[in-house]
Design an enzyme around this catalytic site. Sequence first.
Site, PDB file in Angstrom:
ATOM      1  N   ASP A 108       0.831  -1.201   0.000  1.00  0.00           N
ATOM      2  CA  ASP A 108       0.000   0.000   0.000  1.00  0.00           C
ATOM      3  C   ASP A 108       0.865   1.250   0.000  1.00  0.00           C
ATOM      4  O   ASP A 108       1.502   1.577   1.010  1.00  0.00           O
ATOM      5  CB  ASP A 108      -0.925   0.000   1.222  1.00  0.00           C
ATOM      6  CG  ASP A 108      -1.878   1.187   1.230  1.00  0.00           C
ATOM      7  OD1 ASP A 108      -2.085   1.788   0.157  1.00  0.00           O
ATOM      8  OD2 ASP A 108      -2.411   1.508   2.304  1.00  0.00           O
ATOM      9  N   ASP A 307      -1.253   5.927  -6.989  1.00  0.00           N
ATOM     10  CA  ASP A 307      -1.578   4.944  -5.963  1.00  0.00           C
ATOM     11  C   ASP A 307      -1.482   3.534  -6.534  1.00  0.00           C
ATOM     12  O   ASP A 307      -2.004   3.256  -7.616  1.00  0.00           O
ATOM     13  CB  ASP A 307      -2.991   5.215  -5.435  1.00  0.00           C
ATOM     14  CG  ASP A 307      -3.383   4.286  -4.304  1.00  0.00           C
ATOM     15  OD1 ASP A 307      -2.527   4.012  -3.445  1.00  0.00           O
ATOM     16  OD2 ASP A 307      -4.537   3.832  -4.285  1.00  0.00           O
TER      17      ASP A 307
END
EC number: 3.4.23.12
Length: 819
Positions: A108, A307
């Site tokens: 992440d 992301d």
Amino acid sequence: MGTTHKLQILVLAMIFVVARSTGRHPAPLKGLRVDLTHIDSKGNFSKLELLQRAAHRSHHRMSRLIARTTKAAGSSSQVQAPVHAGNGEFLMDLAIGTPSVPFSAILDTGSDLIWTQCKPCVDCFSQSTPIFDPSTSKTYSKLPCSSALCQALPTFSCKSDCEYLYSYGDSSSTQGVLASETFTFGSTKVGHVAFGCGDTNEGDGFSQGAGLVGLGRGPLSLISQLGLGKFSYCLTSLDSSKKSPLLFGSLADLSSGASSTPLVKNPTQASFYYLTLKGITVGATPLQIPSSTFALQEDGTGGLIIDSGTSITYLEQAGYKPLKKAFAAQMQLPVADGSAIGLDLCFSLPSDASSSVEVPKLVLHFDGADLDLPANNYMIGDSSSGLLCLTVMGSRGMSILGNFQQQNMQILYDVDNGKLSFAPAQCDRGAPPPRSPPGQARAMWLLGVQAAASSGVDPTTLTKSHILVSPGEGEYLMDLAIGTPPLPFTVILDTGSDLIWTQCKPCIKCLKVPEHLFDPSKSSTYSDLPYASKLCQALEIDNSILSADQQHCVYIYRYGDLTSSIGALATETFTFGSVAKVRVPGLGFGCGHDNWGDLNGGSGIVGFGRNPLSLISQLGIRKFAYCFTPLLQSKQSTLFFGPLADNLGGGPILTTPLLQNPSVLTFYYVSLLGITVGMNRLKIPKSAFELRKDGTGGVIVDSGTQVTGLVNVAYKKAAKAFKSYVKLPVVEDKTGSFGLCFKTPTNDTASVKVPQLVFHFLGANMDLPKENYMFQNGDRVLCVNIANNGDSSVIGNIQQQNMKVLYDLENEKLSFAPA
């Protein structure tokens, strides 16, 4: 002998794991590789199902991310538990503790904390691997509340230990104790990594893994704790079963031709990687979007982040609406309902499966860099549903560049220097495409080879023979044989590296090659080199030697295109020669048992660089020459050693000095003073080609780079001069190899008039024939064999075709003559 060798290989496999903690000469961590697995890769889903699942998770994650920024913007007068991104699309395999316990964790880039579930559990979700029990690890220790990393937690309490609460915006959270432990990544152990030992974990999205590894910008993240300053990944496509490489530190660098844009910081969201998106082009139309649409606002809202955990790209409505309108207008297909998939704009595919579909180009204009996306990165077709869908949607509050748009690109997060770089790649091959833009990174060097004495191999009579070299896929291959009895192999000739190596049995991981693997147990002349040997020490103790056993030298050798080899350094008898077979005993080479990347048709690599491990250095031969036939021909080329290399034929012989770079001793540098296109000497600053004191810049001559790469300022001037002279429409090169291509009226590209190209070296002008710098690249496409190489320059092998090129190391000069 076979039984003994098998036992040694078992020791070798163990060394890969323990080297960093038990080696006699521990080195600081400089680079690290971990492989990523898509969370749906083992689910046997159809393409439509994969797309539906990714869209559902993306909407969920987008809501989390926006909730995080809006909560932060409204929290100036309130005390709230911070909200983090959580979940994601890719898993990384790692292990924790001593003895190590393997588990998979979600990667992440939108959060910082590293955590896994721990016993005893108050509330834990189901996971496929055993839950970590800290009481069984001898390297586990709790971090005190006074520690800097405890103080870096957004929410913590201090009753007796540093107790944390980390929330993810939808009632998902992890709660436990902040501790320190030894983590194992691939074959590398890293001690004293702070992590959350979570005994109370709940919420949606974590069940694919046993925890989460944050790669954000905060002090708790893995990249911050490792102190390596940069990381990169290369994500495979949605329906690929192949793993994606994640690289840290020195392994993360891209080729010099990559595009770069600044990373922007948001004081209210310190973890996120923000970019400045200035505009968007669909087809040939720049969209009319207000300049403030993607701007980061003073209250921390807005802006665009890149992301890894969001699949779909989300654009603020003021930017998405004109994009959607442009696609609907330019697509020659009827609009269809994509709500079942979870996407906003879809089209009906033609009923004729053989019909080709054209889609408009999509270019994202970032600050200083244009991301020109391949169609597969923003349009996904599914034949079962008959839909072709745009993987971009609208949002409110912030914009997100998702991982669909990052597929088959190597993305570098240079955190230390505050920039993000990207370059096209074929991620499922573990390396950029064979014809990728050339660069100093491709030149395949060992990171930090130490100058040391050679092994003193008798140079025998190899100088009385020559070797035939065959054209490969952008590189040249040479035939040789290894062992007693000799086993024939084809290997890549590389003047940009030093190690000689081939793949060996038994394999931990071996690349698919057209030939057999070398089995050392079947050779009577194979011998492992000890750690104390001069050749082993030449690997430099900087993450290049992995040996924890004085009887063996276990190496790791990395190349700039992500290819790498791990194995045992040994000696063996090699057989060379195409006219007279010459056997050379005691030659040091790498027996690779764990290999990654792409060998482009070879079974290994023979380094011809300047350092002690190279073939030239070990033979003690100070001269070699080659004469390369064109890559598109099937005829073999010739490689000469010693006195045979001196005969450059009857043509004019030109000579320029060879330079040495103390920072990268392997390469062959030359002094390029200027370039002429047509009748005009280009006005290029004198400093453009200079080798700088810090070891950057300069010009190298390389056998393994296909297209010549020029430093940015020189390439731009050369391209402008070619455009002015040729006066044909400029078209995109779909292979990604060439920076400048023209559309010709017919396929008779030989009749197209092009300017003369001359490279002015110190003391020698290389006046190139047309076939050495112009290349027919498909139907009515003619390309110039030069590309933008960023900060350095490389003379590629196409420019060296049909020339005899002599490397005279005794007199430090490079000579060339037409042949």
